[in-house]
Motif scaffolding. Structure first.
Motif, PDB file in Angstrom:
ATOM      1  N   LEU A 157       0.840  -1.411   0.049  1.00  0.00           N
ATOM      2  CA  LEU A 157       0.026   0.086   0.113  1.00  0.00           C
ATOM      3  C   LEU A 157       0.891   1.173  -0.037  1.00  0.00           C
ATOM      4  CD1 LEU A 157      -2.737  -1.044   2.550  1.00  0.00           C
ATOM      5  CD2 LEU A 157      -3.047  -0.939   0.212  1.00  0.00           C
ATOM      6  N   ASP A 158       2.178   0.993   0.252  1.00  0.00           N
ATOM      7  CA  ASP A 158       3.212   1.979   0.344  1.00  0.00           C
ATOM      8  C   ASP A 158       3.801   2.304  -1.121  1.00  0.00           C
ATOM      9  OD1 ASP A 158       2.524   2.915   2.876  1.00  0.00           O
ATOM     10  OD2 ASP A 158       3.806   1.517   3.766  1.00  0.00           O
ATOM     11  N   ASP A 159       3.476   1.544  -1.977  1.00  0.00           N
ATOM     12  CA  ASP A 159       4.238   1.557  -3.186  1.00  0.00           C
ATOM     13  C   ASP A 159       4.106   2.845  -3.862  1.00  0.00           C
ATOM     14  OD1 ASP A 159       5.239  -0.893  -5.295  1.00  0.00           O
ATOM     15  OD2 ASP A 159       4.574   0.836  -6.474  1.00  0.00           O
ATOM     16  N   ILE A 160       4.928   3.423  -4.673  1.00  0.00           N
ATOM     17  CA  ILE A 160       5.015   4.668  -5.241  1.00  0.00           C
ATOM     18  C   ILE A 160       4.052   4.637  -6.406  1.00  0.00           C
ATOM     19  CG2 ILE A 160       6.864   4.079  -6.923  1.00  0.00           C
ATOM     20  CD1 ILE A 160       7.870   6.929  -6.605  1.00  0.00           C
ATOM     21  N   ASP A 161       3.736   3.648  -7.109  1.00  0.00           N
ATOM     22  CA  ASP A 161       2.616   3.781  -8.079  1.00  0.00           C
ATOM     23  C   ASP A 161       1.292   3.305  -7.875  1.00  0.00           C
ATOM     24  OD1 ASP A 161       4.748   4.280 -10.523  1.00  0.00           O
ATOM     25  OD2 ASP A 161       5.543   2.306 -10.034  1.00  0.00           O
ATOM     26  N   PRO A 162       0.461   4.093  -8.330  1.00  0.00           N
ATOM     27  CA  PRO A 162      -1.147   3.902  -8.022  1.00  0.00           C
ATOM     28  C   PRO A 162      -1.549   2.704  -8.388  1.00  0.00           C
ATOM     29  CG  PRO A 162      -0.678   6.309  -8.602  1.00  0.00           C
ATOM     30  CD  PRO A 162       0.539   5.335  -8.805  1.00  0.00           C
ATOM     31  N   PRO A 163      -1.216   1.933  -9.678  1.00  0.00           N
ATOM     32  CA  PRO A 163      -1.699   0.778 -10.036  1.00  0.00           C
ATOM     33  C   PRO A 163      -1.373  -0.347  -9.024  1.00  0.00           C
ATOM     34  CG  PRO A 163      -0.831   1.779 -11.898  1.00  0.00           C
ATOM     35  CD  PRO A 163      -0.412   2.537 -10.767  1.00  0.00           C
ATOM     36  N   VAL A 164      -0.305  -0.224  -8.437  1.00  0.00           N
ATOM     37  CA  VAL A 164       0.077  -1.307  -7.422  1.00  0.00           C
ATOM     38  C   VAL A 164      -0.503  -1.057  -6.164  1.00  0.00           C
ATOM     39  CG1 VAL A 164       2.043  -2.445  -6.305  1.00  0.00           C
ATOM     40  CG2 VAL A 164       2.510  -1.298  -8.479  1.00  0.00           C
ATOM     41  N   ARG A 165      -0.464   0.185  -5.686  1.00  0.00           N
ATOM     42  CA  ARG A 165      -1.544   0.299  -4.429  1.00  0.00           C
ATOM     43  C   ARG A 165      -2.984  -0.217  -4.640  1.00  0.00           C
ATOM     44  NH1 ARG A 165       0.981   5.353  -4.917  1.00  0.00           N
ATOM     45  NH2 ARG A 165      -1.145   6.689  -4.929  1.00  0.00           N
ATOM     46  N   ALA A 166      -3.417   0.163  -5.990  1.00  0.00           N
ATOM     47  CA  ALA A 166      -4.999  -0.231  -6.108  1.00  0.00           C
ATOM     48  C   ALA A 166      -4.991  -1.616  -6.027  1.00  0.00           C
ATOM     49  CB  ALA A 166      -5.261   0.433  -7.685  1.00  0.00           C
TER      50      ALA A 166
END
Length: 204
Positions: free
Chosen positions: A133-142
């Motif tokens: 959830l702390d990943d820099i990229d939104p697609p990964v967080r989503a």
């Protein structure tokens, strides 16, 4: 509730020796990668002493997740294999741990998507998804939000709180997944505290 290794279970009466855990964690700060790798192996043995992973081993799991950011590839590999072993998953889910810190967005997203296929309540996958959830990229967080909502046990208040907080993410895709995740995870009757939290967000 699903049973089996790596599944969220109550803490046991035979928790791993905290002194031994602490000593091995200190060796993860060693200057030599081979020493850190052996420390990882030792922590795996401690985590598996009681059979299936329980809440007692959460600190060990988080240590392996943090170890994925080590500068030594030997340590990163050891930690990813440790997480796969403790998860007691197979196929794509087990392989996903190796790609969590890949520099390519699409690779990390596919790996996170795979963790969403883990057994419901899988403690190791749950911890890794929370970290992503702390990943820099939104697609990964989503993808992490989506995965968490899929594998969370009914009444998991920590995940519910995470989903509600994710509704404030700056990325639209993450906020949408958080809303879908709440709908997927619970019903009003089973988890009214989530509904209350969502109402607070709506009328904020």
């Amino acid at each position: 509730k699903e049973e089996g290794g790596g599944t969220l279970q109550p803490a046991s009466s035979a928790a791993p020796n905290p002194v031994a855990i602490g000593a091995l964690k200190e060796r993860l700060k060693d200057s030599e990668g081979i020493v850190k790798k052996h420390a990882v192996d030792g922590l795996i043995q401690l985590a598996m002493e009681g059979g299936s992973v329980t809440q007692d081993e959460i600190s060990i799991i988080k240590t392996f997740i943090d170890g994925m950011n080590d500068l030594d590839p030997l340590v990163v590999t050891a930690c990813s294999k440790a997480l796969a072993r403790l998860s007691e998953e197979e196929g794509a889910v087990a392989n996903a741990f190796s790609w969590m810190v890949d520099s390519r967005l699409n690779v990390r997203k596919e790996a996170v998507d795979a963790l969403g296929l883990a057994r419901k309540g899988n403690l190791v996958a749950r911890a890794m998804l929370i970290k992503k959830l702390d990943d820099i990229d939104p697609p990964v967080r989503a993808a992490a939000v989506c995965g968490l909502s899929k594998i969370a046990l009914d009444g998991d208040e920590e995940v519910a709180d995470i989903l509600i907080k994710a509704m404030e993410d700056p990325a639209t895709a993450v906020r949408l997944q958080a809303i879908d995740g709440v709908e997927r995870m619970v019903s009003v009757e089973r988890c009214p505290f989530i509904v209350k939290g969502c109402e607070a967000m709506i009328w904020k």
